[in-house]
Design an enzyme around this catalytic site. Structure first.
Site, PDB file in Angstrom:
ATOM      1  N   ALA A 322       1.166  -1.400   0.458  1.00 16.77           N
ATOM      2  CA  ALA A 322      -0.356  -0.039  -0.118  1.00 16.77           C
ATOM      3  C   ALA A 322       1.143   1.171  -0.072  1.00 16.77           C
ATOM      4  O   ALA A 322       0.663   2.209  -0.513  1.00 16.77           O
ATOM      5  CB  ALA A 322      -1.457  -0.205   1.216  1.00 16.77           C
ATOM      6  N   CYS A 323       2.126   0.802   0.586  1.00 17.70           N
ATOM      7  CA  CYS A 323       3.433   2.090   0.822  1.00 17.70           C
ATOM      8  C   CYS A 323       3.666   2.818  -0.592  1.00 17.70           C
ATOM      9  O   CYS A 323       4.269   3.627  -0.976  1.00 17.70           O
ATOM     10  CB  CYS A 323       3.797   2.023   1.996  1.00 17.70           C
ATOM     11  N   HIS A 324       3.595   1.614  -1.747  1.00 20.41           N
ATOM     12  CA  HIS A 324       4.171   1.633  -3.211  1.00 20.41           C
ATOM     13  C   HIS A 324       3.126   1.819  -4.182  1.00 20.41           C
ATOM     14  O   HIS A 324       3.170   1.651  -4.737  1.00 20.41           O
ATOM     15  CB  HIS A 324       4.637   0.662  -3.343  1.00 20.41           C
TER      16      HIS A 324
END
Length: 381
Positions: A322-324
């Site tokens: 999700a952080c990418h």
């Protein structure tokens, strides 16, 4: 009210420590996993030079003989979260450390013990390997790495720095049992929102400032015993402590439920599509790992995973971590480094289930996914 707040923070520290099998004094609250990981890397490099200073050795460029002194060396893997990967890369770019990125096995998706030990040098000050991968769910052999590193440290001379061992346990806590004594690590990163807590974190340090070094990155009011100054975020710390308490109490129940619905998801995808149409990427690495996650790929040149998700009406998922989420249609570097072919990684969807996910919801989103793929294939035909 101030004393009450202090009691809440102390109780939360006890709960977080109990979650990972440590002592309350071993827990340092941070803003999140990124800060905790960076604090470890900052500490390892600083400790290397402090030990050199005690031994009468100087930093690069300080010697009178014109010979460049060796930099501290760090060993990590090529599938780490960016808060480890980029922290290590930045130290290298700034000329503050040398870094070895050990490749995971393309067969198992794991960082193999022998590969880690082979990368060690006389100047190695830190080994940082995640406990569970955040995209594949593969569990890493931290316990065996720790056993080998301890033996290596005993055999090293006094003039060679001690190797510190760190594991980022963000993805593992709340899904598997985590015990710092069994793992044998010096540092362990804890991230609240990965186990239904607030977006705050903590760093386990085995005897901070005594057994294991900690050098603060910030300076201020002396909170967290000066290891992490800054006014405590009491509500978030309280939430982290309660989330830790629930995991400690209910982990077996959470595990059984997530495995049941995850297995149902895999079964439904296999039935809903032909074996040629969808591939479970975890079958490529031959390990189930965490019971809440899976990575699947649409086996065709198009459409890519991001396009499939855009056409889903009910399914909420991602093509990678999700952080990418802002990397566009580039395949996940983690899947590529695990030996998954580019065309498969490009079409991959990262699906995960949680404590409240139901079989009925699985049926609904698999149907939704099938309709999205069918519509896209119709539009592109």
């Amino acid at each position: 009210s101030g004393r009450k707040a202090k009691e809440i923070v102390s109780e939360s520290r006890e709960n977080v420590a109990a979650l990972v099998g440590g002592r309350p004094g071993d827990i340092i609250f941070t803003s999140g996993g990124t800060e905790a990981n960076n604090l470890v890397f900052h500490t390892a490099v600083r400790h290397f030079w402090e030990e050199k200073k005690e031994a009468g050795q100087k930093r690069p460029g300080e010697g009178h003989d014109g010979i460049r002194k060796a930099l501290p060396h760090i060993v990590t893997s090529n599938v780490e979260h960016d808060s480890v990967k980029l922290a290590a890369e930045n130290l290298g770019k700034e000329g503050r450390a040398e870094v070895s990125f050990v490749a995971v096995s393309s067969t198992t998706g794991r960082t193999e013990v022998e590969d880690v030990l082979s990368a060690v040098r006389p100047t190695t000050c830190l080994i940082s390997i995640m406990l569970a991968n955040n995209e594949t769910g593969v569990l890493m052999p931290i316990r065996e790495i720790s056993r080998r590193v301890k033996a290596l440290n005993k055999a090293r001379s006094d003039s060679v720095p001690r190797i510190l061992l760190h594991t980022d346990a963000a993805q593992a806590i709340g899904k598997v049992r985590v015990d710092v004594d069994e793992l044998g690590v010096d540092y362990l990163t804890i991230v609240g929102h990965k186990f239904y807590g607030p977006r705050i974190g903590a760093l386990y340090v085995r005897g901070p400032g005594t057994t294991t070094p900690v050098y603060p990155m910030f300076f201020g009011g002396g909170q967290e015993r000066n290891f992490r100054p800054g006014t405590e975020n009491t509500p978030m710390i309280a939430g982290l402590g309660k989330a830790a308490e629930l995991v400690k109490k209910n982990l077996d129940l959470y595990q059984r439920h997530m495995k049941e619905v995850r297995d149902h998801l895999e079964d439904k995808l296999t039935v809903r599509t032909s074996a040629e149409a969808v591939r479970l990427n975890q079958s490529l690495v031959c390990l189930k790992g965490l019971m809440n996650s899976g990575s699947f790929a649409k086996m065709s040149d198009s459409p890519v995973g991001r396009e499939v998700l855009a056409h889903c009406q009910k399914l909420l998922a991602s093509v990678g971590a999700a952080c990418h989420s802002d990397v566009g249609d580039r395949p996940s570097h983690i899947l590529l480094n695990c030996g998954i072919p580019n065309d498969v990684a490009r079409n991959a969807l990262r699906l995960s289930v949680g404590r409240t996910t139901t079989r009925e919801e699985i049926d609904m989103v698999v149907e939704d996914l099938g309709k999205a793929v069918a519509q896209l294939e119709k539009d592109t035909s």
